[in-house]
Design an enzyme around this catalytic site. Structure first.
Site, PDB file in Angstrom:
ATOM      1  N   ASP A 102       0.858  -1.192   0.000  1.00  0.00           N
ATOM      2  CA  ASP A 102       0.000   0.000   0.000  1.00  0.00           C
ATOM      3  C   ASP A 102       0.889   1.235   0.000  1.00  0.00           C
ATOM      4  O   ASP A 102       2.068   1.166   0.348  1.00  0.00           O
ATOM      5  CB  ASP A 102      -0.930   0.014   1.226  1.00  0.00           C
ATOM      6  N   GLU A 156       0.025  -1.000   5.862  1.00  0.00           N
ATOM      7  CA  GLU A 156       1.072  -0.455   6.741  1.00  0.00           C
ATOM      8  C   GLU A 156       0.873   1.034   6.977  1.00  0.00           C
ATOM      9  O   GLU A 156       1.065   1.537   8.087  1.00  0.00           O
ATOM     10  CB  GLU A 156       2.459  -0.700   6.118  1.00  0.00           C
TER      11      GLU A 156
HETATM   12  N1  BES Z   1       8.553   3.332   5.341  1.00  0.00           N
HETATM   13  C1  BES Z   1       7.899   4.201   6.261  1.00  0.00           C
HETATM   14  C2  BES Z   1       8.632   4.337   7.586  1.00  0.00           C
HETATM   15  C3  BES Z   1      10.051   4.832   7.513  1.00  0.00           C
HETATM   16  C4  BES Z   1      10.485   5.678   6.513  1.00  0.00           C
HETATM   17  C5  BES Z   1      10.893   4.450   8.494  1.00  0.00           C
HETATM   18  C6  BES Z   1      11.799   6.114   6.495  1.00  0.00           C
HETATM   19  C7  BES Z   1      12.180   4.905   8.486  1.00  0.00           C
HETATM   20  C8  BES Z   1      12.643   5.729   7.486  1.00  0.00           C
HETATM   21  C9  BES Z   1       6.500   3.713   6.538  1.00  0.00           C
HETATM   22  O1  BES Z   1       5.835   3.357   5.359  1.00  0.00           O
HETATM   23  C10 BES Z   1       5.701   4.838   7.149  1.00  0.00           C
HETATM   24  O2  BES Z   1       5.522   5.846   6.521  1.00  0.00           O
HETATM   25  N2  BES Z   1       5.223   4.640   8.357  1.00  0.00           N
HETATM   26  C11 BES Z   1       4.323   5.549   9.006  1.00  0.00           C
HETATM   27  C12 BES Z   1       3.621   4.765  10.067  1.00  0.00           C
HETATM   28  C13 BES Z   1       2.294   5.266  10.475  1.00  0.00           C
HETATM   29  C14 BES Z   1       1.364   5.593   9.356  1.00  0.00           C
HETATM   30  C15 BES Z   1       1.650   4.307  11.465  1.00  0.00           C
HETATM   31  C16 BES Z   1       5.079   6.715   9.621  1.00  0.00           C
HETATM   32  O3  BES Z   1       6.249   6.582  10.026  1.00  0.00           O
HETATM   33  O4  BES Z   1       4.496   7.801   9.677  1.00  0.00           O
HETATM   34 ZN    ZN Z   2       5.246   5.235   4.376  1.00  0.00          ZN
END
Ligand code: BES
Ligand code: ZN
Length: 421
Positions: free
Chosen positions: A53, A118
């Site tokens: 997603d 996710e």
């Molecule tokens: N891939 C990201 C998280 C990420 C990006 C971790 C760069 C470390 C470095 C993930 O898809 C994301 O965006 N997670 C969200 C989680 C939330 C929606 C629960 C976030 O970090 O905001």
């Molecule tokens: Zn993300």
């Protein structure tokens, strides 16, 4: 909904064509994709997780090419999800495909687990892990959904921040009022929201919620010394990457420390009252703010939300009512980068990039990682491939072809290394 399902079906077809046993698992939300090779009793089991997603594409007008028609320009793949996470995830898929083509088999028992939720906090994956604990049992988990500190610099993550989100709604009069007839006599919800937001930090940027830092694990000396030598994360690089006129944050910490190992309170959106052209002398009936708190070990999202709610009630001015609507959350994560699996991953990173990897924690969140540890009792290797200018969650998301190809080689080296520890 249909497009997300189509993506899951595409993955199952691809994984099946590669020779894996692959299936879709419906959930109450978007489906999960699960695939495996034939497992042998005396081999390590490695679970590779990714998410198919993506975040919304708006504002669409700022994209230089259509977000769902990947284009290669200047050595980069431009598309929504190119880095977060379709591109990084597909590097693992193609690595496995190459190994299967070349050797006819993999050196490990492999489980691919790809989800479609996710970006909304994985609401259905936790219950799925509980229900399928035995078939998902594994020695270690690998994920490429994080960053690389600089081009060509192999980066292994050993921590992620957690998150706790909420929306705050302040209500005042039963409808918008004329600000001349009622202003000064009726509390203004927009002013109340501004006061609440201002109460969240002290003047220097520390979070002012009582008890907020109580469970924060202090940075270790070895981490601070190690991070001081990491390239690409100095103040100048952050200034260039963000375009901000100056950096700002909690005193006593470097920019990397502030983002990787310290908790924060952020306003993600704020509104209320007249938003159109010119002035309109109105006293709005309500106003809102969307907040998120990034958390570090050993903070607990539910406890933090309780303390935040107490703070908001305490600081809410009189004359308005307050509603706090909790949103999604996720626990922080940290592991030992020097575990035997961590060392194996570092050997693989060295083999692919020709230099010692840097070891970092990440500022972003992947909430399921701590859940993996609690339910599957396995730790996660974070092998990030996205660069700081990847524009994740923003227009013109991109992923260098070189990183994609390195990711394919990394998958092959990683499985080979993990087979022997
Ligand atoms: N891939 C990201 C998280 C990420 C990006 C971790 C760069 C470390 C470095 C993930 O898809 C994301 O965006 N997670 C969200 C989680 C939330 C929606 C629960 C976030 O970090 O905001
Ligand atoms: Zn993300």
């Amino acid at each position: 909904m249909g497009d997300v399902r189509a993506c899951a079906e595409w993955l199952v077809a691809k994984l099946t064509a590669m020779g894996l046993t692959a299936e879709i698992h419906p959930t109450a939300g978007h489906p999960l994709v699960l695939a495996r090779n034939a497992h042998l009793p005396d081999r390590r089991t490695v679970l590779i997780y990714g998410h198919y997603d993506v975040q919304p594409v708006d504002p669409l007008a700022l994209w230089q090419s259509p977000p769902f028609e990947p284009e290669i320009r200047d050595g980069k793949i431009w598309a929504r999800g190119a880095a977060d996470n379709k591109g990084q995830m597909m590097a693992h898929v193609l690595g496995v495909e190459q190994t299967l083509r070349g050797n006819g088999e993999l050196p490990v028992n492999l489980i691919f687990l790809f989800e479609g939720e996710e970006e909304i906090g994985s609401p259905h994956l936790g219950p799925f892990l509980v229900a399928h604990r035995e078939e998902l049992r594994c020695d270690v988990i690998a994920i490429s959904d994080t960053g690389m500190v600089a081009p060509g610099v192999p980066t292994m993550g050993y921590g992620l921040r957690g998150i706790s989100c909420c929306e705050v709604i302040i209500r005042g009069p039963k409808g918008d009022l004329h600000s001349g007839l009622f202003g000064g006599a009726v509390a203004n919800p927009a002013t109340a929201v501004a006061r609440l937001v201002a109460s969240l930090h002290d003047a220097e940027g520390r979070v002012a919620v009582a008890g907020f830092y109580d469970e924060v694990r202090p940075l270790e000396t070895w981490e601070r010394e190690m991070w001081a030598k990491v390239p690409g994360v100095g103040e100048l690089e952050y200034l260039a990457a963000t375009g901000s006129p100056a950096m700002f944050g909690e005193p006593g910490y470097t920019t990397a420390e502030r983002t990787w190992a310290r908790p924060t309170a952020e306003v993600n959106g704020i509104g209320g009252g007249y938003q159109g052209e010119g002035s309109k002398t109105v006293l709005p009936a309500e106003a809102f703010v969307k907040l998120s708190f990034r958390l570090v070990p050993d903070q607990d999202p539910a406890t933090i939300m309780e303390r935040v709610t107490r703070h908001l009630k305490q600081y809410c001015p009189s004359g308005v009512s307050l509603e706090v609507i909790p949103g999604h959350d996720g626990k922080p994560y940290a592991t030992d980068p020097h575990s035997r699996f961590g060392k194996a991953a570092q050997t693989a990173l060295h083999a692919v990039f020709g230099m010692d990897p840097v070891l970092i924690r990440e500022g972003g969140s992947i909430p399921i990682v701590q859940t993996f540890r609690e339910i599957l009792e396995a730790d996660t290797l974070l092998l990030g491939l996205a660069l700081s200018d990847a524009q994740v969650h923003a227009p013109n998301e991109n992923f260098p072809v070189a990183n994609f190809e390195a990711g394919i080689r990394l998958n092959r080296a990683l499985l080979a290394q993990l087979a022997n520890v």
